[in-house]
Write an enzyme that holds these catalytic residues in place. Structure first.
Site, PDB file in Angstrom:
ATOM      1  N   GLU A 111      -8.587   0.417  -3.211  1.00 47.90           N
ATOM      2  CA  GLU A 111      -9.466   0.464  -2.038  1.00 47.90           C
ATOM      3  C   GLU A 111     -10.388   1.654  -2.211  1.00 47.90           C
ATOM      4  O   GLU A 111      -9.946   2.741  -2.594  1.00 47.90           O
ATOM      5  CB  GLU A 111      -8.653   0.679  -0.763  1.00 47.90           C
ATOM      6  CG  GLU A 111      -7.746  -0.470  -0.405  1.00 47.90           C
ATOM      7  CD  GLU A 111      -6.930  -0.138   0.837  1.00 47.90           C
ATOM      8  OE1 GLU A 111      -7.084   0.959   1.407  1.00 47.90           O
ATOM      9  OE2 GLU A 111      -6.119  -0.979   1.223  1.00 47.90           O
TER      10      GLU A 111
ATOM     11  N   THR B 284      -6.783   6.948   9.480  1.00 47.15           N
ATOM     12  CA  THR B 284      -6.697   5.880   8.497  1.00 47.15           C
ATOM     13  C   THR B 284      -7.965   5.056   8.655  1.00 47.15           C
ATOM     14  O   THR B 284      -8.782   5.351   9.528  1.00 47.15           O
ATOM     15  CB  THR B 284      -5.412   5.033   8.695  1.00 47.15           C
ATOM     16  OG1 THR B 284      -5.399   3.979   7.734  1.00 47.15           O
ATOM     17  CG2 THR B 284      -5.349   4.437  10.094  1.00 47.15           C
ATOM     18  N   THR B 285      -8.151   4.049   7.792  1.00 48.97           N
ATOM     19  CA  THR B 285      -9.391   3.282   7.868  1.00 48.97           C
ATOM     20  C   THR B 285      -9.537   2.673   9.265  1.00 48.97           C
ATOM     21  O   THR B 285      -8.680   1.930   9.713  1.00 48.97           O
ATOM     22  CB  THR B 285      -9.378   2.166   6.813  1.00 48.97           C
ATOM     23  OG1 THR B 285      -8.971   2.734   5.581  1.00 48.97           O
ATOM     24  CG2 THR B 285     -10.746   1.548   6.654  1.00 48.97           C
TER      25      THR B 285
ATOM     26  N   HIS C 214      -3.827  -4.234   7.676  1.00 50.87           N
ATOM     27  CA  HIS C 214      -3.879  -3.106   8.618  1.00 50.87           C
ATOM     28  C   HIS C 214      -3.005  -3.375   9.851  1.00 50.87           C
ATOM     29  O   HIS C 214      -3.267  -4.287  10.618  1.00 50.87           O
ATOM     30  CB  HIS C 214      -5.301  -2.770   9.079  1.00 50.87           C
ATOM     31  CG  HIS C 214      -5.394  -1.344   9.523  1.00 50.87           C
ATOM     32  ND1 HIS C 214      -5.773  -0.314   8.699  1.00 50.87           N
ATOM     33  CD2 HIS C 214      -5.078  -0.759  10.700  1.00 50.87           C
ATOM     34  CE1 HIS C 214      -5.718   0.825   9.346  1.00 50.87           C
ATOM     35  NE2 HIS C 214      -5.294   0.578  10.567  1.00 50.87           N
TER      36      HIS C 214
ATOM     37  N   HIS D 213      -5.618   3.668  -1.992  1.00 54.30           N
ATOM     38  CA  HIS D 213      -6.959   4.024  -1.528  1.00 54.30           C
ATOM     39  C   HIS D 213      -7.282   5.417  -2.058  1.00 54.30           C
ATOM     40  O   HIS D 213      -6.660   6.393  -1.644  1.00 54.30           O
ATOM     41  CB  HIS D 213      -6.972   3.986   0.007  1.00 54.30           C
ATOM     42  CG  HIS D 213      -8.316   4.248   0.618  1.00 54.30           C
ATOM     43  ND1 HIS D 213      -8.527   4.179   1.975  1.00 54.30           N
ATOM     44  CD2 HIS D 213      -9.512   4.586   0.073  1.00 54.30           C
ATOM     45  CE1 HIS D 213      -9.807   4.455   2.232  1.00 54.30           C
ATOM     46  NE2 HIS D 213     -10.413   4.714   1.096  1.00 54.30           N
TER      47      HIS D 213
ATOM     48  N   HIS E  92       1.030   6.162   1.668  1.00 53.31           N
ATOM     49  CA  HIS E  92       1.879   7.063   2.454  1.00 53.31           C
ATOM     50  C   HIS E  92       2.936   7.761   1.613  1.00 53.31           C
ATOM     51  O   HIS E  92       3.448   8.806   2.013  1.00 53.31           O
ATOM     52  CB  HIS E  92       2.557   6.312   3.597  1.00 53.31           C
ATOM     53  CG  HIS E  92       1.619   5.982   4.725  1.00 53.31           C
ATOM     54  ND1 HIS E  92       0.511   6.734   5.014  1.00 53.31           N
ATOM     55  CD2 HIS E  92       1.641   4.998   5.640  1.00 53.31           C
ATOM     56  CE1 HIS E  92      -0.112   6.207   6.051  1.00 53.31           C
ATOM     57  NE2 HIS E  92       0.549   5.149   6.449  1.00 53.31           N
TER      58      HIS E  92
ATOM     59  N   ARG F  80      -7.098  12.931   0.232  1.00 51.96           N
ATOM     60  CA  ARG F  80      -6.027  13.433   1.098  1.00 51.96           C
ATOM     61  C   ARG F  80      -4.644  12.926   0.703  1.00 51.96           C
ATOM     62  O   ARG F  80      -3.648  13.551   1.021  1.00 51.96           O
ATOM     63  CB  ARG F  80      -6.308  13.106   2.559  1.00 51.96           C
ATOM     64  CG  ARG F  80      -6.206  11.650   2.880  1.00 51.96           C
ATOM     65  CD  ARG F  80      -6.303  11.403   4.363  1.00 51.96           C
ATOM     66  NE  ARG F  80      -7.635  11.707   4.869  1.00 51.96           N
ATOM     67  CZ  ARG F  80      -8.103  11.216   6.006  1.00 51.96           C
ATOM     68  NH1 ARG F  80      -7.345  10.446   6.748  1.00 51.96           N
ATOM     69  NH2 ARG F  80      -9.324  11.493   6.397  1.00 51.96           N
ATOM     70  N   HIS F  81      -4.591  11.762   0.051  1.00 54.94           N
ATOM     71  CA  HIS F  81      -3.257  11.315  -0.410  1.00 54.94           C
ATOM     72  C   HIS F  81      -3.276  10.950  -1.895  1.00 54.94           C
ATOM     73  O   HIS F  81      -2.767  11.686  -2.711  1.00 54.94           O
ATOM     74  CB  HIS F  81      -2.654  10.212   0.478  1.00 54.94           C
ATOM     75  CG  HIS F  81      -3.612   9.168   0.989  1.00 54.94           C
ATOM     76  ND1 HIS F  81      -4.422   8.438   0.162  1.00 54.94           N
ATOM     77  CD2 HIS F  81      -3.870   8.735   2.258  1.00 54.94           C
ATOM     78  CE1 HIS F  81      -5.132   7.594   0.887  1.00 54.94           C
ATOM     79  NE2 HIS F  81      -4.837   7.750   2.173  1.00 54.94           N
TER      80      HIS F  81
ATOM     81  N   ARG G 202      -9.465   8.141  -1.660  1.00 53.34           N
ATOM     82  CA  ARG G 202     -10.467   8.589  -0.694  1.00 53.34           C
ATOM     83  C   ARG G 202     -11.310   9.720  -1.274  1.00 53.34           C
ATOM     84  O   ARG G 202     -10.837  10.492  -2.110  1.00 53.34           O
ATOM     85  CB  ARG G 202      -9.770   9.094   0.577  1.00 53.34           C
ATOM     86  CG  ARG G 202      -9.006   8.027   1.330  1.00 53.34           C
ATOM     87  CD  ARG G 202      -8.439   8.604   2.620  1.00 53.34           C
ATOM     88  NE  ARG G 202      -9.498   8.928   3.529  1.00 53.34           N
ATOM     89  CZ  ARG G 202      -9.819   8.226   4.620  1.00 53.34           C
ATOM     90  NH1 ARG G 202      -9.109   7.161   4.939  1.00 53.34           N
ATOM     91  NH2 ARG G 202     -10.807   8.583   5.389  1.00 53.34           N
TER      92      ARG G 202
ATOM     93  N   GLU H 249     -10.871  -9.130   3.083  1.00 51.40           N
ATOM     94  CA  GLU H 249      -9.618  -8.737   3.729  1.00 51.40           C
ATOM     95  C   GLU H 249      -9.940  -8.602   5.207  1.00 51.40           C
ATOM     96  O   GLU H 249     -10.732  -7.730   5.601  1.00 51.40           O
ATOM     97  CB  GLU H 249      -9.083  -7.422   3.151  1.00 51.40           C
ATOM     98  CG  GLU H 249      -7.763  -7.020   3.815  1.00 51.40           C
ATOM     99  CD  GLU H 249      -7.062  -5.870   3.105  1.00 51.40           C
ATOM    100  OE1 GLU H 249      -7.178  -5.758   1.866  1.00 51.40           O
ATOM    101  OE2 GLU H 249      -6.392  -5.086   3.808  1.00 51.40           O
TER     102      GLU H 249
ATOM    103  N   ASN I 234       0.862  -1.184   0.000  1.00 51.04           N
ATOM    104  CA  ASN I 234       0.000   0.000   0.000  1.00 51.04           C
ATOM    105  C   ASN I 234       0.906   1.244   0.000  1.00 51.04           C
ATOM    106  O   ASN I 234       1.653   1.460   0.960  1.00 51.04           O
ATOM    107  CB  ASN I 234      -0.898  -0.040   1.240  1.00 51.04           C
ATOM    108  CG  ASN I 234      -1.830   1.155   1.309  1.00 51.04           C
ATOM    109  OD1 ASN I 234      -1.407   2.282   1.051  1.00 51.04           O
ATOM    110  ND2 ASN I 234      -3.079   0.932   1.649  1.00 51.04           N
TER     111      ASN I 234
HETATM  112  N1  PXP Z   1      -5.772  -2.700   3.971  1.00 49.06           N
HETATM  113  C1  PXP Z   1      -6.717  -1.736   4.063  1.00 49.06           C
HETATM  114  C2  PXP Z   1      -8.109  -2.064   3.618  1.00 49.06           C
HETATM  115  C3  PXP Z   1      -6.397  -0.447   4.530  1.00 49.06           C
HETATM  116  O1  PXP Z   1      -7.342   0.494   4.591  1.00 49.06           O
HETATM  117  C4  PXP Z   1      -5.061  -0.183   4.909  1.00 49.06           C
HETATM  118  C5  PXP Z   1      -4.681   1.182   5.395  1.00 49.06           C
HETATM  119  O2  PXP Z   1      -4.800   2.110   4.387  1.00 49.06           O
HETATM  120  C6  PXP Z   1      -4.115  -1.204   4.779  1.00 49.06           C
HETATM  121  C7  PXP Z   1      -4.499  -2.467   4.334  1.00 49.06           C
HETATM  122  C8  PXP Z   1      -2.670  -0.993   5.114  1.00 49.06           C
HETATM  123  O3  PXP Z   1      -2.538  -0.767   6.491  1.00 49.06           O
HETATM  124  P1  PXP Z   1      -1.137  -0.348   7.080  1.00 49.06           P
HETATM  125  O4  PXP Z   1      -0.769   0.954   6.441  1.00 49.06           O
HETATM  126  O5  PXP Z   1      -1.399  -0.231   8.546  1.00 49.06           O
HETATM  127  O6  PXP Z   1      -0.172  -1.435   6.726  1.00 49.06           O
END
Ligand code: PXP
Length: 244
Positions: free
Chosen positions: A76, A106-107, A196, A49, A9, A55-56, A51, A157, A6
């Site tokens: 996502e 975050t989610t 996550h 993701h 960031h 925001r990102h 959104r 997931e 992911n």
């Molecule tokens: N999976 C989903 C559905 C998420 O929303 C996120 C966070 O954006 C992640 C995975 C990745 O989580 P982390 O950044 O904590 O590894």
């Protein structure tokens, strides 16, 4: 076990400086370069993701990544008409439906699939008709898995946030909850992913969960990348997932 990195960031860092000047020649870091570093290291997919508040990840990121990724794109998204239109135009290989709340960092928490069958049914069906495999980001709970089955989602997931935040006996209980949910999903014929809060330490416990096909990991890999680079950070996570 496959890894989707992911890279939200990476976009967060870019937005911190260039949110209002994305066309600047010195705009960095570049998301396409980040995605290809992950792929070079052996990542099996790239997760982003988009959104509603942008925001990102930005719309142009989705388009550029769609055109450049060699593995697969996992988008996502919240269940809103505007984002659904984008998904149907961009055609990622996979969509993971997530809850979205403007105030969250975050989610937080999984999608209440059981409580939103009516709203999710047309979305899942439109995505699937377009050839997109659908995942639901849910809490490891029997009712949510039953709802995923009812909706005909190809994947779930499992939200590992509660596990990642727990310590000691509470963490053992969270592992048990994930094991039970993964077993239930597998029995229902649903592919089991997780994500996550997974990091280089707690991955050892994640490996105890049966039937896991894919992990989506962002924060820990991008954080480690500050010190060793994204390619090595991704390779290290792949090695940790394999138990090396
Ligand atoms: N999976 C989903 C559905 C998420 O929303 C996120 C966070 O954006 C992640 C995975 C990745 O989580 P982390 O950044 O904590 O590894």
């Amino acid at each position: 076990m496959h890894l989707g990195v992911n890279i939200d960031h990476v976009a967060t860092l870019r937005q911190a400086r260039y949110a209002f000047s994305l066309d600047a020649p010195n705009c960095e870091p570049d998301l396409v370069a980040a995605a290809s570093a992950c792929e070079r290291a052996g990542a099996h997919g790239i997760t982003i993701h988009l959104r509603a508040d942008r925001r990102h990840i930005q719309d142009r990121d989705v388009e550029r990544l769609r055109a450049s990724i060699n593995t697969k794109l996992n988008l996502e998204m919240g269940n809103t008409p505007a984002i659904l239109d984008i998904a149907l135009r961009i055609l990622p290989e996979e969509v993971c439906l997530v809850p979205e709340n403007r105030a969250e960092i975050t989610t937080e928490g999984g999608l209440d699939a059981a409580g939103q069958i009516k709203g999710l049914t047309p979305t899942v069906s439109r995505l699937q008709k377009a050839g997109i495999r659908v995942s639901l980001f849910i809490e490891p709970e029997p009712a949510q898995l039953a709802a995923a089955r009812q909706l005909g989602a190809e994947m779930v997931e499992l939200h590992t946030g509660a596990f990642a935040n727990a310590l000691g006996k509470a963490r053992d209980r969270e592992v048990e909850r994930l094991v039970t949910a993964a077993t239930q999903a597998h029995t229902l014929g649903i592919q089991v992913n997780a994500g996550h809060g997974i990091n280089y330490q707690n991955i050892a416990l994640i490996r105890k969960i049966p039937h896991l096909a894919e992990l989506n990991i962002g924060h820990s890999i991008v954080s480690r990348a500050l010190f060793v680079g994204l390619e090595r950070a991704t390779a290290e996570m792949l090695a940790a997932m394999a138990g090396d």
